[in-house]
Design an enzyme around this catalytic site. Structure first.
Site, short mmCIF file in Angstrom:
data_model
loop_
_atom_site.label_atom_id
_atom_site.label_comp_id
_atom_site.label_asym_id
_atom_site.label_seq_id
_atom_site.Cartn_x
_atom_site.Cartn_y
_atom_site.Cartn_z
N CYS A 1 15.77 -20.74 -78.48
CA CYS A 1 14.67 -21.17 -79.34
C CYS A 1 13.47 -21.60 -78.50
CB CYS A 1 15.13 -22.32 -80.23
SG CYS A 1 13.82 -22.91 -81.32
N GLU B 1 28.46 0.79 -49.87
CA GLU B 1 27.89 0.99 -48.53
C GLU B 1 27.63 -0.38 -47.92
OE1 GLU B 1 24.28 2.98 -49.41
OE2 GLU B 1 25.27 4.83 -50.05
N ASN C 1 24.58 -10.52 -63.51
CA ASN C 1 24.53 -9.56 -64.62
C ASN C 1 24.38 -10.30 -65.95
OD1 ASN C 1 24.98 -7.67 -62.64
ND2 ASN C 1 27.19 -7.64 -62.95
N THR D 1 26.60 -6.13 -54.97
CA THR D 1 25.24 -6.62 -54.76
C THR D 1 25.03 -6.83 -53.27
OG1 THR D 1 23.70 -8.45 -55.14
CG2 THR D 1 26.03 -9.00 -55.20
N SER D 2 23.81 -6.65 -52.85
CA SER D 2 23.51 -6.93 -51.45
C SER D 2 23.16 -8.40 -51.28
CB SER D 2 22.35 -6.06 -50.97
OG SER D 2 21.24 -6.25 -51.81
N CYS E 1 16.62 -24.93 -85.99
CA CYS E 1 15.33 -25.39 -86.53
C CYS E 1 14.52 -24.26 -87.17
CB CYS E 1 14.51 -26.06 -85.42
SG CYS E 1 13.76 -24.89 -84.26
N CYS F 1 12.99 -25.64 -79.92
CA CYS F 1 13.93 -26.74 -79.61
C CYS F 1 14.88 -26.40 -78.47
CB CYS F 1 14.72 -27.13 -80.86
SG CYS F 1 16.05 -25.98 -81.30
N HIS G 1 21.46 -15.29 -64.49
CA HIS G 1 20.27 -14.70 -65.12
C HIS G 1 20.36 -14.67 -66.64
CE1 HIS G 1 19.36 -12.45 -61.09
NE2 HIS G 1 19.11 -13.74 -61.03
ZN LIG Z 1 15.21 -24.31 -82.60
#
Ligand SMILES: [Zn+2]
Length: 252
Positions: free
Chosen positions: A135, A223, A110, A196-197, A158, A138, A127
């Site tokens: 950025c 389930e 998540n 989650t499966s 930057c 950089c 994820h």
């Molecule tokens: Zn940067």
């Protein structure tokens, strides 16, 4: 085949209590219990498209390369949906588990930050995180909580252009995070699969690795899923109802 339960039994609680090292993998189901729309599989609030474009296109590396502003708009729309949402009892139970075990790691698919809001600390976000930007010049990552955005956040190091710090379709997982999750999984006494499966690779390899290295696999899902065949125990129910039962009614 796994043992299928509808509540946490004393026997299961004893197994839990005697563990030294716990690793938990969470997915969209845990977020959905807080009202987060799901984009792949399951849930009444599932979304497939936005502004007539499929989600898989909006959240893709390809679109980022051609129209980064639209990618930001899409993620900012999602941030707007998340802004008012709060962790549910499942999130809070996991934060409490972490305080009770010598070794505890929470691996999540998540991106909504609700585990951290609930108090989880040893957190591997496979994820990325929708409230962070990265950025493009950089590679610094930084918090970007303003929503709605007036423009894409500029890098605080930057000044370069940024992108949401989330894994898009067609991209690899962030470097290092998955390796650390694998390392934790290989040392787990109990590996939980929750909401989650766990069929999407590479996250799907974590419970398999844990099983191969001797962990018991406990699944908590409404389930049975494709992971049930691997699980030693499947507890059917919502995370918010089942997870607190592992620690209910007992002193610290
Ligand atoms: Zn940067």
């Amino acid at each position: 085949m796994s043992k299928v339960l509808r509540e946490v039994t004393d026997e299961l609680r004893r197994m839990f209590d005697s563990a030294r090292s716990i690793v938990v993998l969470t997915g969209a189901g845990v977020s959905a219990e807080s009202g987060v729309p799901t984009f792949r599989g399951g849930g009444g609030s599932e979304m497939w498209s936005w502004r007539g474009r499929p989600i898989t296109e909006l959240s893709s590396a390809e679109l980022l390369a051609t129209d980064p502003a639209l990618v930001w708009e899409w993620f900012d729309y999602r941030r707007g949906l998340l802004k008012e949402l709060t962790p549910n009892p499942g999130h809070f139970a996991l934060a409490e588990w972490e305080r009770r075990f010598e070794s505890f790691a929470l691996v999540t698919q998540n991106i909504d930050d609700l585990h951290r809001v609930a108090g989880s600390m040893n957190l591997f976000e496979l994820h990325g995180n929708i409230w962070r930007a990265r950025c493009l010049r950089c590679a610094s990552t930084f918090e970007a909580r303003e929503t709605p955005l007036e423009s894409a956040p500029a890098c605080f190091v930057c000044g370069g252009a940024s992108r949401p710090d989330v894994v898009l379709f067609g991209e690899m997982l962030p470097e290092g995070v998955f390796e650390r999750a694998e390392e934790a999984a290989s040392r787990a006494d109990i590996f939980f699969v929750i909401g989650t499966s766990a069929v999407v690779y590479p996250a799907a390899s974590l419970p398999i690795l844990a099983k191969q290295t001797g962990a018991k696999i406990i699944e908590v899902n409404p389930e049975q899923t494709d992971i049930s065949f691997l699980a030693d125990v499947t507890v059917l129910g919502l995370a918010g109802e089942i997870l607190p039962q592992f620690i209910s009614g007992r002193a610290h």
